[in-house]
Structures are given as C-alpha cells and as structure tokens.
Design a protein around this motif. Structure first.
Motif, mmCIF file in Angstrom:
data_model
loop_
_atom_site.group_PDB
_atom_site.id
_atom_site.type_symbol
_atom_site.label_atom_id
_atom_site.label_comp_id
_atom_site.label_asym_id
_atom_site.label_seq_id
_atom_site.Cartn_x
_atom_site.Cartn_y
_atom_site.Cartn_z
ATOM 1 N N ILE A 43 43.664 39.712 -41.597
ATOM 2 C CA ILE A 43 44.118 38.318 -40.564
ATOM 3 C C ILE A 43 42.725 37.490 -40.480
ATOM 4 C CG2 ILE A 43 44.664 37.535 -38.324
ATOM 5 C CD1 ILE A 43 46.104 40.169 -38.203
ATOM 6 N N GLN A 48 45.379 33.194 -35.485
ATOM 7 C CA GLN A 48 46.056 34.210 -35.723
ATOM 8 C C GLN A 48 45.007 35.710 -35.217
ATOM 9 O OE1 GLN A 48 47.407 34.749 -39.703
ATOM 10 N NE2 GLN A 48 49.163 33.342 -39.264
ATOM 11 N N ASP A 51 45.501 35.287 -31.565
ATOM 12 C CA ASP A 51 46.902 35.897 -31.163
ATOM 13 C C ASP A 51 46.960 37.437 -31.567
ATOM 14 O OD1 ASP A 51 47.321 33.520 -30.399
ATOM 15 O OD2 ASP A 51 48.576 32.866 -32.024
ATOM 16 N N ALA A 205 52.309 33.330 -30.586
ATOM 17 C CA ALA A 205 52.608 33.887 -31.950
ATOM 18 C C ALA A 205 54.109 33.799 -31.739
ATOM 19 C CB ALA A 205 51.569 35.052 -32.292
#
Length: 236
Positions: A43, A48, A51, A205
């Motif tokens: 990631i 992201q 999250d 998310a």
C-alpha cells in the motif's frame, strides 16, 4: 495524511493523546520512504496508508478492551502493524514487536527512536521459539497479529505467550467464518476459548474487517508451539 488520520480517529470515537496524529503521519512518511528500498507494504498511496494501516490498527481500541498499562506482543509484526500505532495511541502500553526478519526489526527500532517512543521492545526472533523463553511464555496480557496465516497456525504461535485471562486479537477478513470454525479444536487444545468476533468499518475506506477474539482459559500444554515445519504440515 495527518488530517485524514485525525478525522478517522474521531470517526472511530477515539480521543488520541496530543501529537498522536502527527506521530502516526511521520511514521507513515518513514514507512513510504523505507519502502523504496525494503518491501514493507504493498500500500503506497498516502490516504490508503492512513486508512488501511493506521486506522485499521486503531480500530482495536474500539473493542472495549482496556490496554492501559497492559503488556502486549505483536507476533509477526512486519512493518509494525497493529502494535506500533496502538502504542502511539496508548502510551502506557508495554509493547513487544516480534518479527523473524532482522532488517524489519532494525528499521522498527529506528522508527521508535525517531518518534521518541521509549521502552518498545523490537525483537528479532521466531515466534514458535521465543514462546518457549521464560518471561515471554505466559507473560502477556494481550497478543495481536495481522499476519497472513490461518487462524489455526496463528493461535498455536500466539496463545502460549498469554497469561491465563489474557486475550489474543487476530485481525481477519469478514469472510473468515469457516476458518474460525476450523480453529475451534486447536483453540481448545491450546487452552483458549473463542469469544464473539467483532466486525468494524474503517472510516473513509468503507472497508469492513473482523477481529477474532480468543481468551486464554488455561495454560498452554507443554509441547506447544511445535516446530514451524510441524505446525504447517499438521495444523491442530
């Protein structure tokens, strides 16, 4: 990233210590920087990371478990999740981060130094071997893991670390019902009992995850955990 983390913590109903969101954002920066030379995370988009790493880890603080002053081990911690965000959000937590890859452990130690986190133990060891060491076996109030392994394997690695009355928090997907059922016999053999699992949604998310809760009811019998090859070849 800091603003997204702060708003997500509020959405989770958490009141973080002063500076915690900034520390988590700096941790994220260090993670993405180091990820260019070491495989720490797939990631790589900052929102992201906020999250799916930080807020996902922080969600463990919404389960009603009181981590204040408790001793917790994160088994197979990888890049430090969920243990290190929990320590940032609950400074009284006595944290051990355990991983079998020395480079990751050394990096985590440097992150703790950079963030000014004192007293975090970054331990390079195999989980099944360290669980036999005095002071570690039966020594923790909590064990957590976000490692990608079956619940049966994780329970054999993690339950030996817990005191009677301690709890293992296994972070899983919401499609883990069959896996949980398969692990029931293993959990009983190891001295544990399943508690109701908790599903939660990560703010921002719109992703739903699950925490499997296992309580340690009796000492894990001698002989467990077994050698890793045996655990893999013949799960309980």
């Amino acid at each position: 990233m800091q603003a997204r983390i702060a708003s997500g913590l509020t959405a989770l109903g958490l009141t973080p210590p002063d500076g915690a969101a900034a520390r988590l954002a700096e941790y994220g920066r260090l993670l993405l920087e180091q990820n260019q030379v070491m495989n720490l995370t797939a990631i790589t988009e900052p929102d992201q990371v906020a999250d799916l790493h930080f807020l996902d880890s922080a969600a463990l603080l919404t389960l009603g478990e009181d981590l204040r002053g408790k001793r917790l081990i994160d088994v197979g911690t990888g890049a430090g999740f969920p243990g290190l965000p929990l320590r940032i959000l609950e400074p009284s937590l006595q944290l051990t981060l355990l991983d079998s890859l020395g480079k990751r452990v050394n990096w985590l130690a440097s992150v703790c130094d950079t963030l000014g986190l004192e007293g975090v133990e970054c331990l390079h060891a195999r989980a099944e071997e360290q669980a036999l060491v005095d002071g570690y076996r039966d020594g923790f109030d909590y064990a957590v893991s976000r490692a990608v392994a079956s619940l049966e394997l994780l329970c054999e690695l993690c339950l030996p670390y817990l005191k009677v009355g301690g709890r293992f928090l296994a972070m899983k997907g919401v499609d883990s019902g069959e896996e949980i059922n398969h692990a029931a016999r293993c959990i009983s053999i190891l001295g544990g009992r399943l508690l109701p699992s908790v599903d939660y949604v990560i703010p921002g998310a719109n992703v739903r995850h699950r925490v499997v809760l296992v309580e340690k009811c009796a000492p894990t019998p001698k002989g467990y955990p077994r050698r890793w090859a045996k655990i893999q070849k013949a799960p309980l």
